[in-house]
Design an enzyme around this catalytic site. Structure first.
Site, PDB file in Angstrom:
ATOM      1  CB  SER A   7     -26.509  11.443  48.123  1.00 54.61           C
ATOM      2  OG  SER A   7     -26.996  10.915  46.989  1.00 54.61           O
ATOM      3  CB  SER A  34     -49.030  -1.517  30.986  1.00 55.79           C
ATOM      4  OG  SER A  34     -48.678  -2.804  31.909  1.00 55.79           O
ATOM      5  CG  HIS A  37     -28.428  16.355  46.100  1.00 53.17           C
ATOM      6  ND1 HIS A  37     -29.342  16.462  45.191  1.00 53.17           N
ATOM      7  CD2 HIS A  37     -28.263  14.423  46.863  1.00 53.17           C
ATOM      8  CE1 HIS A  37     -29.450  15.851  44.751  1.00 53.17           C
ATOM      9  NE2 HIS A  37     -28.887  14.410  45.868  1.00 53.17           N
ATOM     10  CG  HIS A  75     -54.813   0.811  32.622  1.00 57.48           C
ATOM     11  ND1 HIS A  75     -56.121   0.151  31.610  1.00 57.48           N
ATOM     12  CD2 HIS A  75     -54.299  -0.786  32.500  1.00 57.48           C
ATOM     13  CE1 HIS A  75     -56.192  -0.959  31.641  1.00 57.48           C
ATOM     14  NE2 HIS A  75     -54.851  -1.383  31.826  1.00 57.48           N
TER      15      HIS A  75
END
Length: 895
Positions: free
Chosen positions: A438, A580, A436, A578
């Site tokens: 852009s 980070s 594509h 988690h």
């Protein structure tokens, strides 16, 4: 007429005499002119005028309508009744699609009776959907100017030569494959533009255009040109760049009036000596003296493909199902394999300065290129198109990777990219493949390792530091998720310089991210190397701190007491649920979070110096640049031959993508109407690996005939990138201070010149001039005088690039041999008089200045033109078109 009234929805108003029509006529109809293409309902207004004021409308001589208007078809049927019409403009391109691309008009033909409009001398059908030239056009007996650019014409009719009075014809950016032999019968033709078509050969009859002064055949598929070109005795400029020429006749060099022959970007391996030694010939981009180069593996199957070499100023090319290879003047390359496009597709391109409002760099990203925009946005190809983008590179970018980043309309994403080197220059290029079009730019980022984490678990480690590992145990997730890892190495020297603490050490900075918002079901095990100089044998656990940062890196928390830290001889191991930023510190300091924040900010900054230099030959031309500290000496060494000025400023610190301003003070001023001027200050955006440089023209309101002006330029902070904490910018140069540096600028005392004393003009009798037109912008005599004042000893080069012959240049130099100012004036106004009736003369002036190395003057002209266009549009919106706001047909009105 009943049908027209119903179509317009006039009802009773029409039957009562269209009471609103007189008021409408008063605002749109002026001096036999109707300029209605600036209104979204222009055709509606025309039909209402014709219904209510027919007697006046049929007397109109100049008419402009938008072919994007949905009522165009009804309007066309009325046009043949305008027997006095001299100029008719039915252009498209007034509307844009959702991606910002210009939409072509709906015009596919004209009523046959248009051929009976005996007064028509100017016809513009550009930006439409014509596949064939309307049959009525060759029957227009008075037609002098015809523009059909940006259509889909594949051929011209055989009777095209019957336009015996035609002097200007533009069919650029169509699909013309050949030309009729009758084109040689256009005896009065002076300007012919057939650029950006698919012409493979030319008829010999083109050589019969004995009055042709400019011929543009660039951007076609020509492999040779006819010998009959030797008969074009009036030809001044011949554009043949970006073709497939393998040979050119030597007779071109002996055309008596030729001042420009552009053969750039062809396939010429040898040219006649007469051409190669001619100073007005441009041959850059040809493989002169070379053998056929070997193809790269990626291009090995493309040996028979068409090659396009686009010159500076070109902005589009056509891709067919056969495929092609394209090279832009800026070095960007494309490879369209056969079958990538099923139908002929026009590709538009431009390179843009990066705007931090929409180019969002992530933490520790470095921009390496300008922004490349390719249109139509969102177009899908059947096969991958390959792109090679030149990019900056530096040894300071080790342990990083280069990627091409593209914009989807919503967000930026990174493409799989390979860095290669140009065979000729050894400069790096970023190579990627896309389906594509852009926006695209090249970025250096922290090396990113990623993997898919299944329910069975997996192992991820860093390719920058293999000692950094992340272990995902079985059952860590219910659904497969993607995880990314990046590492920022931090040396002991950097830590000591920033913290001023020789005992402070830190591990590499680890960033972990995932594509899920859900925490892991089981703890993930992370292994980090201990800080430099620290081992499990000499470890003092009271000095070791594990820091956790949020994803923006703006706060750092000591989580040592919240996790279980295990140690080996070389590593620290801990578990989290988690992701980070994680950072291991070894220090005697107690408040680690604040120190880590400071260090993190400094790791994102660059130490820079400002320079302000004046051109030795023209002190009013000032070069401003923000240079990284390690590049200052090489930059100054490169510029010292042409520029002089004070020593660079003291060192300051700036973020990648940070805005700053330059303000001229104490008697020095600049053009406040420049598009990059904000509240009287020049706006810059700092990118560490791009040229943060502008060359501008300064003046002074102080009378310099009696004394020099000792002024200065000061640099001030502007907006910082969004991810930078506000307090970080305040701390860099004193409390809340935006000032960065000040450098002196001195304008010397002026000698008496024609700029202050118009005496030298007494020998000249130039009439008032208006170059260009109101729609695209005017240049007046006053503008030319201002431009002339900035031209110096390079006036001859500029004159040749403008199209003046060597004989004219020599005559001007001899007639004014004792006065440089008169030479400049004579050259500039001689060219202006010769070209004042040509609609594209201003664009030629801009191109000539750029080709002569005077980008500063070119930018000034572009600014003047843009201001003129704005004033024109504003006046149209207020009162409609007035007599002195004529467009490109003004040249016709004077004939």
């Amino acid at each position: 007429m009943q049908k027209m009234a119903e179509l317009l929805g006039l009802g009773d108003e029409c039957r009562e005499g269209a009471s609103g029509a007189p008021a409408l006529a008063g605002s749109c109809l002026a001096d036999n002119r109707l300029n209605l293409d600036v209104y979204p309902d222009g055709c509606h207004r025309f039909l209402r005028l014709f219904e209510g004021r027919r007697g006046e409308v049929v007397q109109v001589e100049f008419l402009r309508l938008s072919s994007n208007d949905h009522l165009l078809g009804t309007t066309l049927d009325i046009l043949p009744q305008l027997k006095h019409l001299k100029s008719l403009v039915l252009k498209g391109g007034h509307h844009r699609d959702e991606f910002g691309s210009c939409q072509r008009g709906s015009l596919t033909s004209l009523p046959p009776d248009v051929g009976n409009m005996r007064c028509l001398t100017h016809l513009d059908l550009s930006f439409n959907s014509l596949s064939t030239l309307p049959s009525c056009i060759p029957h227009l007996p008075s037609l002098r100017m015809l523009l059909v650019s940006h259509n889909s014409l594949v051929a011209l009719p055989e009777n095209f030569g019957s336009l015996s009075k035609l002097t200007f014809f533009s069919a650029m950016k169509n699909q013309l494959k050949d030309l009729p032999q009758s084109i040689g019968e256009l005896a009065e033709l002076q300007d012919l533009d057939l650029s950006e078509n698919v012409l493979e050969f030319l008829p010999e009859e083109v050589g019969n255009l004995r009055n042709c002064r400019e011929l543009d055949l660039s951007g076609n598929r020509l492999s040779s040109i006819p010998d009959s070109f030797a008969n074009l005795k009036s030809l001044r400029r011949l554009h043949l760049h970006s073709n497939l020429l393998v040979t050119v006749p030597a007779s071109l060099a002996s055309l008596p009036n030729l001042s420009r022959l552009d053969l750039q970007n062809n396939c010429l391996r040898a040219v006649p000596a007469e051409i190669q030694t001619s100073p007005f010939v441009r041959l850059r981009g040809n493989p002169l003296g070379e053998t056929e180069p070997a193809l790269t593996p990626d291009e090995s199957g493309a040996g028979g493909l068409r090659r396009l070499f686009l010159a500076t100023g070109e902005d589009s090319f056509t891709v067919t199902s056969e495929g092609c290879k394209v090279i832009l003047a800026c070095g960007i390359r494309f490879y369209f394999p056969p079958g990538a496009a099923s139908d002929p597709l026009r590709i538009y391109f431009r390179t843009l300065a990066p705007d931090p409002q929409w180019v969002k760099l992530r933490h520790h990203d470095v921009l390496l290129s300008r922004v490349l925009e390719l249109q139509p946005h969102g177009v899908k190809f059947q096969q991958e198109v390959q792109i090679w983008m030149p990019c900056a590179f530096s040894q300071t970018l080790r342990q990083r990777e280069v990627v091409v980043r593209t914009f989807s309309g919503q967000s930026w994403s990174d493409l799989r990219t390979r860095v290669e080197q140009k065979r000729e220059s050894k400069k790096p290029v970023a190579h990627c493949s896309v389906l594509h079009f852009s926006w695209f730019l090249v970025v250096s980022r922290l090396v990113q390792n990623e993997c898919k984490v299944p329910t069975e678990g997996t192992l991820l480690f860093s390719s920058v530091d293999p000692n950094i590992k992340v272990t995902f145990p079985p059952g860590v997730t219910e659904e497969t998720r993607s995880v990314k890892l990046q590492v920022l190495p931090v040396s002991a020297e950097e830590m000591e310089e920033i913290t001023a603490d020789p005992g402070c050490r830190a591990s590499p900075l680890l960033c972990l991210s995932q594509d899920s918002l859900v925490d892991f079901l089981r703890p993930v095990r992370i292994q980090l190397p201990l800080p430099p100089g620290v081992t499990g044998l000499n470890l003092d656990r009271s000095k070791l701190h594990l820091l956790h940062g949020n994803l923006e890196g703006q706060t750092w928390d000591d989580i040592t007491s919240q996790v279980v830290l295990e140690f080996t001889h070389l590593y620290a191991v801990f578990e989290v649920t988690h992701f980070s930023w994680y950072w291991l510190w070894y220090t005697t300091k107690t408040y680690i979070g604040g120190i880590a924040k400071k260090v993190y900010e400094r790791l994102r900054m660059y130490q820079v110096n400002f320079i302000a230099l004046q051109r030795k030959k023209d002190p009013e031309q000032v070069l401003l640049q923000c240079v990284p500290k390690h590049k200052v000496d090489p930059v100054l060494k490169k510029l010292q031959g042409r520029y002089q000025g004070p020593e660079p400023s003291d060192m300051v610190e700036m973020f990648e993508g940070e805005q700053f301003f330059a303000a001229f003070e104490r008697g020095i001023s600049i053009d406040m109407d420049r598009p990059d001027c904000v509240d009287g200050r020049l706006s810059f955006i700092f990118y560490s690996h791009l040229k943060n440089m502008k060359e501008i023209y300064v003046t002074s309101p102080v009378d310099r005939k009696g004394q020099a002006v000792k002024g200065q330029v000061s640099f001030y902070r502007g907006a910082v990138p969004e991810s930078i904490p506000e307090d970080a910018s305040r701390r860099r140069k004193g409390p809340d201070s935006p000032w960065l540096a000040t450098l002196p600028i001195k304008l010397p005392r002026l000698k008496t010149r024609w700029g202050e004393n118009l005496g030298p003009l007494n020998d000249f009798s130039f009439p008032p001039l208006n170059l260009g037109n109101a729609e695209t912008g005017y240049l007046t005599q006053a503008n030319l005088l201002s431009i002339a004042r900035r031209v110096g000893a390079d006036w001859q080069t500029i004159g040749l690039n403008l199209g003046l012959t060597y004989q004219q240049i020599e005559r001007i130099g001899y007639n004014n041999r004792d006065d440089l100012d008169k030479q400049i004036l004579d050259m500039l106004f001689s060219w202006a008089q010769q070209n004042s009736e040509y609609p594209d003369c201003v664009s030629k002036l801009i191109t000539a200045m750029k080709e002569s190395g005077r980008q500063d003057i070119a930018e000034e002209v572009e600014t003047i033109i843009e201001l003129g266009r704005q004033k024109y549009r504003e006046s149209i919106r207020r009162v409609g078109l007035e007599q002195d706001s004529s467009t490109e047909d003004s040249a016709i009105a004077m004939t």
